[in-house]
Motif scaffolding. Structure first.
Motif: not given
Length: 302
Positions: A86-87, A92-93, A143-145, A283-292
């Motif tokens: 992920v770049s 964004g927020e 957005d996510i929790s 931003p949601m994708l980056a957040f999820r990919r981090y935890f994956q």
């Protein structure tokens, strides 16, 4: 003898599952391979990392210290091997909601790492209870929790578990149950019990107690994990809580030991939740990919 990544991974799996057999199944290798790797690791570091008991593998004081370092090593290696998924230019927020336990014992380190990985990403973080998170996700306020995924039953939400934290019995140093060959809910039911209530912990514990023939003798119900820690350390009762919130010392400097439980006790699952069928923003994708990546979960496209 040099320390290897394989030894660290086998050690972490054994620490998390509390049993060499369970770790071996999770790693898809033989039990003898896990046993040999841990013995070699202990020779390398020069201390015993586990106490071998009839109930399984219990971390020593040195083992708990090494586990903290092992998590950091694996996280750094994971960051280094997934730099381009992920770049880092994502901006964004992102509005994130999390529950009390997650905020206190899981999330801060990850937020710091995410901010380093994505310096242009602004994270707005809110601490709220599960019911408010569910309502807020469906209303698009969040957005996510990050929360205890095992507590989510709403079919309109999707969850993804990152970490399953084993629940064990907490007892003070020198407690008689430390000398028992086997400890189950029958033995625990004979002790005064300190019941944690925060984040639906009481409801979660009653689910496995209700499936047994025994009931805890509750001395105190409290929303404070520190109160549980102090009550247990001072010999006023015992508790069943997850390794994620365990610390070996109370505020008074008294020691808290853990004991594996023979009866089936579900782990505390921690992870992400979002509105089902939502279109993931960058931003949601980056957040999820981090935890994956941090927890070696299979990647998915959203």
């Amino acid at each position: 003898m040099s320390l290897s990544l394989r030894q660290i991974r086998y050690f972490v799996a054994t620490a998390e599952y509390g049993q060499i057999s369970h770790a071996a199944v999770n790693l898809s290798i033989s039990q003898s391979a896990v046993t040999a790797a841990i013995k070699d690791l202990e020779l390398t570091v020069g201390v015993s990392l586990f106490n071998r008991t009839p109930q399984g593998m219990e971390l020593t004081t040195a083992g708990r210290q090494f586990l903290s370092h092992a998590y950091e090593i694996l996280a750094k290696i994971d960051e280094a091997t997934h730099l381009n998924l992920v770049s880092s230019d994502i901006e964004g927020e992102l509005v994130v909601a999390a529950t009390y336990t997650v905020i206190g014992y899981f999330l801060p380190l990850h937020i710091e790492r995410i901010r380093r990985l994505y310096p242009k990403l602004k994270i707005k973080l809110y601490e709220v209870n599960r019911e408010s998170i569910e309502e807020g996700l469906l209303a698009n306020r969040y957005d996510i929790s990050v929360l205890l995924t095992s507590n989510i039953l709403n079919p309109m939400l999707t969850t993804e578990t990152s970490l399953s934290s084993v629940r064990r019995l907490w007892v003070p140093a020198g407690h008689g149950l430390l000398r028992r060959d086997g400890v189950g809910l029958r033995e625990i039911a004979e002790e005064p019990y300190i019941m944690l209530t925060v984040d639906e912990a009481a409801h979660s514990s009653l689910r496995y107690w209700s499936q047994s023939s025994y009931q805890p003798k509750v001395l105190l119900r409290t929303s404070s994990i520190e109160a549980v820690r102090s009550m247990v350390a001072n010999g006023l009762g015992v508790a069943i809580l997850s390794d994620m919130v365990h610390r070996p010392w109370s505020l008074e400097g008294r020691r808290i030991e853990t004991v594996n439980i023979q009866d089936p006790i579900p782990p505390m699952d921690v992870g992400l939740a979002w509105r089902a069928n939502v279109e993931f923003s960058p931003p949601m994708l980056a957040f999820r990919r981090y935890f994956q990546q941090a927890y070696n979960l299979p990647g998915t496209n959203s």
